[in-house]
Design a protein around this motif. Structure first.
Motif, PDB file in Angstrom:
ATOM      1  N   VAL A   1       0.637  -1.542   0.067  1.00 56.33           N
ATOM      2  CA  VAL A   1       0.265   0.120   0.099  1.00 56.33           C
ATOM      3  C   VAL A   1       0.554   1.205  -0.205  1.00 56.33           C
ATOM      4  O   VAL A   1       0.550   2.345  -0.447  1.00 56.33           O
ATOM      5  CB  VAL A   1      -0.755   0.292   1.238  1.00 56.33           C
TER       6      VAL A   1
ATOM      7  N   CYS B   1      -8.062   2.547  -1.689  1.00 53.58           N
ATOM      8  CA  CYS B   1      -6.513   2.668  -0.424  1.00 53.58           C
ATOM      9  C   CYS B   1      -6.820   3.452   0.531  1.00 53.58           C
ATOM     10  O   CYS B   1      -7.096   2.676   2.513  1.00 53.58           O
ATOM     11  CB  CYS B   1      -5.200   2.093  -0.434  1.00 53.58           C
TER      12      CYS B   1
ATOM     13  N   ARG C   1      -4.653   0.482   6.450  1.00 53.03           N
ATOM     14  CA  ARG C   1      -3.773  -0.054   5.502  1.00 53.03           C
ATOM     15  C   ARG C   1      -3.565  -1.165   5.952  1.00 53.03           C
ATOM     16  O   ARG C   1      -3.112  -2.027   5.123  1.00 53.03           O
ATOM     17  CB  ARG C   1      -1.937   0.670   7.035  1.00 53.03           C
TER      18      ARG C   1
ATOM     19  N   HIS D   1      -8.228  -2.811  -4.178  1.00 57.42           N
ATOM     20  CA  HIS D   1      -7.439  -1.903  -3.285  1.00 57.42           C
ATOM     21  C   HIS D   1      -6.001  -1.142  -3.930  1.00 57.42           C
ATOM     22  O   HIS D   1      -6.092  -0.390  -3.679  1.00 57.42           O
ATOM     23  CB  HIS D   1      -6.876  -3.324  -2.086  1.00 57.42           C
TER      24      HIS D   1
ATOM     25  N   PHE E   1      -5.238  -4.193   3.486  1.00 57.31           N
ATOM     26  CA  PHE E   1      -4.885  -3.826   2.657  1.00 57.31           C
ATOM     27  C   PHE E   1      -4.472  -5.384   1.506  1.00 57.31           C
ATOM     28  O   PHE E   1      -3.534  -5.533   2.716  1.00 57.31           O
ATOM     29  CB  PHE E   1      -3.852  -2.830   1.965  1.00 57.31           C
TER      30      PHE E   1
END
Ligand SMILES: *Cc1c(COP(=O)(O)O)cnc(C)c1O
Length: 391
Positions: free
Chosen positions: A315, A345, A350, A360, A353
């Protein structure tokens, strides 16, 4: 349709305001009457007269005439948000025990209406993949009263075959409502295809300057007066004179802005599609888009919004790309002068993800009015950051 006449002249009675070119903001809450009988007549016909600005107002009236004409509709209502246009296009037509069929994942606050508010009053909704008429037919029950469409939607751009769905709905006495925010009446004319009610978030292209939240709904006088005397007046959902004036100003340049947006998008998407850091590009104007033929049939153009699926394992790479963009700026909404981005995202913690899930890794771009070369260079420089995000 003579768009130039509609945008520059229709509804504007300059002699009634000192021959000013720009119509006044009639900033008043109420209107005076000379006799009891005049007032009595106004009470009896509030939809058609100036009585109180929660209902009608002269600045709003100019705007309504233009918006109805652009959509080839009998009439228009203007709301203080697109969300209130959604609310008021659905609520007046449903009662306890009724059923709605809606496209899957409609605009967030439409979905909230169907999922949270309407079930409290005994109205249920079935979500479908709306891309085929058969799906609408299969989901229709004896108590189905309303179809809710959004074509294209604003993330993955799925279309519904509007004419076929509208024709079937009409044969069953089912009312059809479409969110036409992506196209505006300039790129898609839902009423010509048989749709009953067409709404837009006027916050987007109609306003066009990111300074006004508003909504529009067009349709027959019969439908709109029903809405007016129920949810429109009881929720006080109408736009203010000042917002009507901002929208009038926005409308003057609507064709120019949309053309610029379409041209810039047409320049960017083929380049984006070739980039090694772009796994997939989702854009209804791309001939490889699964519904490209339908898009060509029912939309005159496509542009503005497009969605990228970035190649990334983490991410942090996507965040580094988004944070590095300087001309595309991060914000919700779209349709203004400024280019924007919003990564999927950002809606996830976080740790949730999942790089294996392409959703995503989606980033939605809105191509605004800047120089397309500048926008392209910005994307190119930001793409460098996809690879060098810290581990
Ligand atoms: C923004 C948006 C809305 C809601 O409009 P508001 O003016 O923000 O209330 C509805 N539909 C779509 C597709 C939108 O993008």
């Amino acid at each position: 349709m003579d768009i130039s006449y509609i945008l520059n002249q229709l509804g504007e009675d300059h002699a009634s305001y000192f021959n000013a070119v720009s119509p006044p903001i009639v900033q008043t809450s109420n209107f005076l009457f000379d006799t009891v009988d005049d007032l009595r007549q106004a009470f009896a016909a509030e939809y058609d007269v100036y009585l109180y600005s929660r209902g009608n107002n002269p600045t709003l009236e100019i705007l309504k005439q233009k918006l109805a004409a652009l959509d080839g509709a009998e009439d228009a209502l203007v709301f203080n948000s697109g969300a209130s246009a959604i609310f008021c296009s659905v609520l007046p037509f449903v009662k306890s025990g009724d059923h709605i069929v809606s496209v899957r994942s409609p605009y967030t606050w439409a979905q909230r209406l169907f999922d949270v508010i309407l079930p409290r009053f005994g109205v249920s909704t079935t979500y479908i993949d709306g891309t085929e008429l058969a799906h609408w037919q299969q989901a229709t029950q004896p108590n189905t009263v309303l179809y809710y469409l959004e074509s294209p939607n604003s993330w993955t751009y799925q279309l519904q075959p509007l004419e076929a769905v509208a024709g079937f709905a009409r044969s069953r006495g089912i009312i059809t409502v479409i969110d036409n925010s992506y196209c505006t009446p300039l790129w898609q004319q839902p009423h010509q295809l048989g749709i009953d009610l067409s709404l837009q978030s006027a916050t987007k292209y109609l306003g066009g300057h990111s300074d006004c939240v508003a909504g529009v709904l067009t349709g027959s006088k019969a439908h709109l007066s029903q809405i007016f005397y129920s949810e429109y007046m009881t929720t006080g959902a109408g736009a203010t004179p000042f917002h009507a004036w901002l929208l009038l100003r926005g409308l003057r340049t609507l064709p120019l802005r949309l053309q610029r947006v379409a041209d810039s998008t047409a320049r960017l998407w083929p380049w984006l599609k070739q980039q090694p850091w772009v796994e997939q590009l989702i854009f209804p104007g791309d001939p490889d888009f699964p519904q490209a033929d339908l898009a060509r049939q029912q939309m005159s153009q496509a542009g503005g919004l497009l969605t990228l699926v970035l190649r990334a394992q983490r991410v942090e790479q996507i965040e580094a790309f988004c944070n590095a963009l300087q001309r595309f700026r991060m914000a919700v909404s779209w349709g203004g002068h400024e280019s924007l981005l919003i990564p999927k995202c950002a809606g996830l913690p976080r740790q949730q993800f999942d790089a294996a899930n392409p959703v995503h890794r989606q980033v939605r771009l809105y191509v605004g009015l800047e120089e397309p070369a500048v926008l392209q260079a910005d994307l190119a420089q930001a793409s460098q950051h996809l690879s060098d995000a810290p581990l």
